[in-house]
Motif scaffolding. Structure first.
Motif, PDB file in Angstrom:
ATOM      1  N   ARG A   1      40.495  43.381  42.190  1.00 30.04           N
ATOM      2  CA  ARG A   1      41.181  42.112  42.488  1.00 30.04           C
ATOM      3  C   ARG A   1      41.650  42.059  43.936  1.00 30.04           C
ATOM      4  O   ARG A   1      41.553  41.019  44.596  1.00 30.04           O
ATOM      5  CB  ARG A   1      42.336  41.895  41.521  1.00 30.04           C
ATOM      6  CG  ARG A   1      41.863  41.587  40.120  1.00 30.04           C
ATOM      7  CD  ARG A   1      43.011  41.405  39.133  1.00 30.04           C
ATOM      8  NE  ARG A   1      42.489  41.281  37.793  1.00 30.04           N
ATOM      9  CZ  ARG A   1      41.909  40.197  37.300  1.00 30.04           C
ATOM     10  NH1 ARG A   1      41.783  39.129  38.061  1.00 30.04           N
ATOM     11  NH2 ARG A   1      41.453  40.173  36.067  1.00 30.04           N
ATOM     12  N   GLN A   2      42.122  43.176  44.465  1.00 30.85           N
ATOM     13  CA  GLN A   2      42.573  43.218  45.854  1.00 30.85           C
ATOM     14  C   GLN A   2      41.387  43.047  46.803  1.00 30.85           C
ATOM     15  O   GLN A   2      41.490  42.346  47.809  1.00 30.85           O
ATOM     16  CB  GLN A   2      43.307  44.533  46.152  1.00 30.85           C
ATOM     17  CG  GLN A   2      43.973  44.550  47.501  1.00 30.85           C
ATOM     18  CD  GLN A   2      45.074  43.513  47.624  1.00 30.85           C
ATOM     19  OE1 GLN A   2      45.943  43.427  46.768  1.00 30.85           O
ATOM     20  NE2 GLN A   2      45.038  42.716  48.676  1.00 30.85           N
ATOM     21  N   LEU A   3      40.263  43.678  46.478  1.00 31.55           N
ATOM     22  CA  LEU A   3      39.063  43.517  47.303  1.00 31.55           C
ATOM     23  C   LEU A   3      38.614  42.066  47.366  1.00 31.55           C
ATOM     24  O   LEU A   3      38.296  41.547  48.442  1.00 31.55           O
ATOM     25  CB  LEU A   3      37.928  44.380  46.757  1.00 31.55           C
ATOM     26  CG  LEU A   3      37.969  45.855  47.113  1.00 31.55           C
ATOM     27  CD1 LEU A   3      36.965  46.629  46.277  1.00 31.55           C
ATOM     28  CD2 LEU A   3      37.687  46.042  48.602  1.00 31.55           C
TER      29      LEU A   3
ATOM     30  N   SER B   1      40.434  39.431  46.825  1.00 34.87           N
ATOM     31  CA  SER B   1      41.455  38.668  47.542  1.00 34.87           C
ATOM     32  C   SER B   1      41.311  38.845  49.061  1.00 34.87           C
ATOM     33  O   SER B   1      41.373  37.877  49.819  1.00 34.87           O
ATOM     34  CB  SER B   1      42.843  39.116  47.091  1.00 34.87           C
ATOM     35  OG  SER B   1      43.845  38.483  47.841  1.00 34.87           O
ATOM     36  N   ASP B   2      41.103  40.083  49.491  1.00 38.43           N
ATOM     37  CA  ASP B   2      41.003  40.381  50.923  1.00 38.43           C
ATOM     38  C   ASP B   2      39.633  40.037  51.507  1.00 38.43           C
ATOM     39  O   ASP B   2      39.522  39.743  52.695  1.00 38.43           O
ATOM     40  CB  ASP B   2      41.273  41.863  51.178  1.00 38.43           C
ATOM     41  CG  ASP B   2      42.716  42.259  50.895  1.00 38.43           C
ATOM     42  OD1 ASP B   2      43.576  41.365  50.729  1.00 38.43           O
ATOM     43  OD2 ASP B   2      42.973  43.478  50.818  1.00 38.43           O
ATOM     44  N   HIS B   3      38.585  40.116  50.669  1.00 39.18           N
ATOM     45  CA  HIS B   3      37.212  39.915  51.142  1.00 39.18           C
ATOM     46  C   HIS B   3      36.442  39.037  50.151  1.00 39.18           C
ATOM     47  O   HIS B   3      35.571  39.525  49.423  1.00 39.18           O
ATOM     48  CB  HIS B   3      36.497  41.269  51.295  1.00 39.18           C
ATOM     49  CG  HIS B   3      37.184  42.201  52.218  1.00 39.18           C
ATOM     50  ND1 HIS B   3      37.075  42.108  53.590  1.00 39.18           N
ATOM     51  CD2 HIS B   3      38.018  43.246  51.967  1.00 39.18           C
ATOM     52  CE1 HIS B   3      37.799  43.060  54.134  1.00 39.18           C
ATOM     53  NE2 HIS B   3      38.383  43.758  53.181  1.00 39.18           N
ATOM     54  N   PRO B   4      36.736  37.742  50.105  1.00 38.93           N
ATOM     55  CA  PRO B   4      36.062  36.866  49.145  1.00 38.93           C
ATOM     56  C   PRO B   4      34.541  36.821  49.327  1.00 38.93           C
ATOM     57  O   PRO B   4      33.818  36.478  48.396  1.00 38.93           O
ATOM     58  CB  PRO B   4      36.699  35.495  49.387  1.00 38.93           C
ATOM     59  CG  PRO B   4      37.390  35.588  50.694  1.00 38.93           C
ATOM     60  CD  PRO B   4      37.694  37.024  50.935  1.00 38.93           C
TER      61      PRO B   4
END
Length: 72
Positions: free
Chosen positions: A37-39, A41-44
């Protein structure tokens, strides 16, 4: 406590993290979901490219795979 390895993969490993000590497979799966989820969010731009967070245990056995494409 066992150690787990987290990788960003598509047809090959793109990025790998070091081994992380966690209480068990359930916590490793939860951590993979958080990382995925963080990936996204940071790298759509990683969506729709068959990327996944792959978790393996100390022996190299796959514990889980969280595809980035299916996250909401």
């Amino acid at each position: 406590m066992p150690f787990y390895h987290f990788d960003l993969t598509n047809s090959e490993t793109i990025a790998g993290e070091r081994y992380v000590e966690l209480p068990g497979d359930g916590e490793a799966m939860d951590s993979a979901d958080v990382i995925a989820r963080q990936l996204v969010s940071d790298h759509p731009e990683l969506r729709n490219q068959s990327y996944a967070v792959l978790v393996t245990n100390e022996e190299g056995d796959e514990v889980c795979r969280v595809p980035l494409d299916v996250l909401h």
